[in-house]
Design a protein around this motif. Structure first.
Motif, mmCIF file in Angstrom:
data_model
loop_
_atom_site.group_PDB
_atom_site.id
_atom_site.type_symbol
_atom_site.label_atom_id
_atom_site.label_comp_id
_atom_site.label_asym_id
_atom_site.label_seq_id
_atom_site.Cartn_x
_atom_site.Cartn_y
_atom_site.Cartn_z
ATOM 1 N N GLY A 121 43.811 56.911 46.165
ATOM 2 C CA GLY A 121 44.051 57.736 47.338
ATOM 3 C C GLY A 121 45.515 58.085 47.540
ATOM 4 O O GLY A 121 46.374 57.852 46.685
ATOM 5 N N SER A 122 45.809 58.622 48.723
ATOM 6 C CA SER A 122 47.154 59.116 49.003
ATOM 7 C C SER A 122 48.181 57.996 49.115
ATOM 8 O O SER A 122 49.385 58.248 49.014
ATOM 9 N N LYS A 123 47.729 56.756 49.303
ATOM 10 C CA LYS A 123 48.667 55.636 49.393
ATOM 11 C C LYS A 123 49.140 55.160 48.026
ATOM 12 O O LYS A 123 49.925 54.217 47.936
ATOM 13 N N GLY A 124 48.675 55.831 46.976
ATOM 14 C CA GLY A 124 49.086 55.441 45.628
ATOM 15 C C GLY A 124 49.896 56.517 44.926
ATOM 16 O O GLY A 124 49.925 56.559 43.693
ATOM 17 N N ILE A 125 50.555 57.364 45.689
ATOM 18 C CA ILE A 125 51.301 58.478 45.107
ATOM 19 C C ILE A 125 52.795 58.210 45.194
ATOM 20 O O ILE A 125 53.307 57.801 46.235
ATOM 21 N N SER A 126 53.493 58.450 44.097
ATOM 22 C CA SER A 126 54.951 58.307 44.061
ATOM 23 C C SER A 126 55.588 59.650 43.735
ATOM 24 O O SER A 126 54.948 60.543 43.178
ATOM 25 N N LEU A 127 56.863 59.781 44.082
ATOM 26 C CA LEU A 127 57.592 61.034 43.861
ATOM 27 C C LEU A 127 58.687 60.821 42.827
ATOM 28 O O LEU A 127 59.405 59.812 42.865
ATOM 29 N N PHE A 128 58.826 61.790 41.939
ATOM 30 C CA PHE A 128 59.812 61.690 40.864
ATOM 31 C C PHE A 128 60.604 62.995 40.771
ATOM 32 O O PHE A 128 60.068 64.081 41.017
#
Length: 596
Positions: free
Chosen positions: A225-232
């Motif tokens: 879900g959205s709680k497992g997204i990281s930004l690079f």
């Protein structure tokens, strides 16, 4: 055949007479020395750049579009775009409101918004290249590491590098919790990112020497879900320790979307094949960092539609004054001609005034939001900063959705003024309609904005943010309610304020019993609140215009006439919207899916 004249006078009215921008800036140490002459001078020069450099490229850019070399994965923008961008960079325009610590000029956001309105009127597709760059700058300025800031911010500030936001994937748009792009940690602290992205505006082009992509992806241990997204941050060319460009990073443009409009902007399909990136912010909290860019983009999309509304209006007015068709029903108005100019006909005027009112209302709201952002960023009082942030949060979905819906209506009306000539390419009006349509879709569809407003910004805090804006209306009504000349503006404003309060309470109670009620009412609700906000600014504008009528300046006569038109012809839409919002979700869900 289209023309464009920057609306400098109305921008000055909003800044100096409606919002009192220079007085407000005096309370913000970074901007305390800025005076009206400085703001006006920048406006004039920005208007010249928009009208003389980018506007002439609008129609040709739409016809030519962008070209992808599938062998090299390189994209060439339409003829003239690269030279115009070089002139933009040379003039220092990308740095206008950026942090001086990274080479910025440190001027207020409210001035930058004026610039972007003019650029969007002149050429929305071209303006998206620097516009998205500013969003990437904001995200890294807020959440980047010191090293990332040193590496990227000076080049983004100067405009020598541009930026993108890489969110959408073929199987997921708004629901980013479904995204599949992967980021593998490396021994040196970097990450190798693999995945596919689509609909990436400005995703590949030849305007700048490097493109800084902000990419959402999942770490190996990421929760679902959205709680497992990281930004690079993933640059097109890797950056060497000395700041020079190194090897080509394997992030490629594999295709360009064939679109209804904004042909001059490269909407790219992007493939990442182990591309090197570095983490922005904390692991699994990429959405929080990306929302800085997304919120900036949502305000930016509102400015795109405001720009299109203004330029479409200007051209439709010019056409209506020149085109002769039939006689006025009350008798000839141009007896020396075989027919009257179509501007004499009531419904043509209704269409023109609708576009004008939506442009003037949108300008007041968007510049008010920009001034709030300046307060949020620069005011020394924490309470003022917090209050400004709350108002920006409330108004952002309205700027994005209400202004873009209005632009779709306004540009369509303006095309209608042209009759059959509006439907063909040579007059330029059909491009504004096509370009305006995307603004209701990207950066979160307008339904998503409506759900955000009603669900997150209003009901989630029991209406606290809405009450703050509502208090501005209450104070204004109490102050002006005793002024006879203001009754025609104050009374409907107060009435709608009361109705919004009641509607909000009613929808909140329904939502407790069935959360789907939010989805059934949200779109209508946002439009009602959008009209409430516009009514407030039109009432304030009318107050200024009434006070200045004695000067004999026709600007104030026109401002007053536009406000009266808005209250008489556009605001009453809220009555039907309130009724449909109250009708509930049952008529939408009653039919069995098999019957569709």
């Amino acid at each position: 055949m289209a023309t464009y004249t920057p609306p400098i006078r109305d921008m000055q009215f909003v800044m100096h007479e409606l919002l009192g921008v220079t007085d407000a800036l005096k309370a913000m140490p970074p901007h305390a020395e800025i005076d009206a002459d400085t703001l006006n001078a920048v406006l004039e020069e920005g208007g010249k750049f928009a009208a003389e450099v980018t506007f002439p490229l609008n129609a040709s850019g739409d016809e030519q579009g962008c070209t992808l070399d599938k062998t090299t994965h390189e994209v060439t923008a339409p003829k003239g775009f690269k030279a115009a961008y070089a002139q933009y960079v040379e003039g220092g325009w990308p740095a206008l409101s950026c942090d001086p610590a990274y080479g910025g000029q440190g001027l207020p956001i409210v001035l930058n918004q004026c610039l972007y309105e003019m650029l969007n009127s002149a050429n929305q597709a071209w303006t998206m290249y620097p516009g998205l760059t500013h969003g990437a700058y904001e995200a890294l300025h807020t959440h980047g590491t010191d090293e990332q800031k040193r590496t990227y911010l000076p080049k983004l500030t100067s405009g020598h590098w541009t930026g993108t936001m890489c969110l959408t994937e073929p199987h997921c748009g708004t629901d980013l919790g479904l995204l599949r792009s992967k980021a593998e940690p490396q021994a040196d602290g970097s990450y190798r990112i693999t995945g596919s992205k689509i609909f990436i505006s400005s995703g590949e082009h030849d305007l700048a020497e490097n493109i800084v992509h902000l990419v959402l992806a999942r770490l190996p241990d990421a929760p679902q879900g959205s709680k497992g997204i990281s930004l690079f941050v993933v640059p097109k060319f890797l950056v060497q320790p000395d700041g020079s460009l190194g090897a080509r990073n394997p992030i490629w443009c594999t295709g360009l979307e064939h679109k209804m409009g904004i042909h001059g902007n490269a909407t790219a399909q992007i493939s990442l094949d182990g591309a090197v990136g570095t983490l922005v912010g904390e692991p699994h909290k990429g959405l929080a960092a990306m929302f800085v860019m997304m919120n900036a983009a949502r305000l930016g999309v509102g400015m795109q539609s405001l720009g299109l509304t203004e330029v479409a209006y200007q051209n439709a007015v010019a056409y209506a004054k020149d085109r002769i068709q039939m006689r006025s029903l009350s008798g000839p108005k141009a007896p020396d001609k075989p027919a009257d100019p179509i501007i004499v006909h009531p419904d043509v005027r209704k269409m023109l005034l609708t576009a004008r009112a939506y442009a003037e209302g949108g300008r007041a709201l968007s510049l008010y939001c920009a001034l709030l952002i300046d307060r949020e960023l620069s005011h020394p009082d924490e309470a003022v900063r917090r209050d400004a942030a709350d108002q920006v949060a409330l108004l952002t979905p309205i700027v994005k959705a209400f202004l873009t819906d209005n632009a779709w209506l306004a540009t369509s009306h303006c095309l209608q003024v042209y009759g059959g000539h509006g439907y063909i390419r040579e007059w330029g009006m059909e491009q504004y309609v096509r370009d305006a349509r995307i603004n209701m879709i990207y950066e979160g569809t307008n339904t998503i904005q409506s759900l955000d407003l009603l669900g997150r910004k209003v009901l989630a805090d029991n209406g606290a943010k809405l009450k703050k804006f509502g208090q501005l209306i209450v104070d204004f009504v109490e102050e002006e309610g005793v002024v006879e000349a203001m009754q025609e503006f104050v009374n409907p404003l107060a009435d709608l304020g009361d109705k919004v309060t009641k509607l909000t309470s009613e929808l909140g109670m329904k939502a407790f019993g069935n959360a789907d009620e939010v989805g059934g009412a949200a779109v209508d609700y946002l439009r009602v609140v959008g009209h409430l906000v516009f009514a407030y600014f039109f009432a304030r504008s009318a107050k200024v215009a009434l006070e200045k009528q004695g000067t004999g300046d026709p600007f104030y006569t026109a401002k007053l006439a536009t406000a009266r038109f808005y209250f008489a012809k556009l605001l009453p839409e809220t009555a039907s919207l309130i009724r449909t919002a109250r009708s509930g979700v049952q008529p939408l869900l009653a039919m069995d899916e098999a019957l569709f």
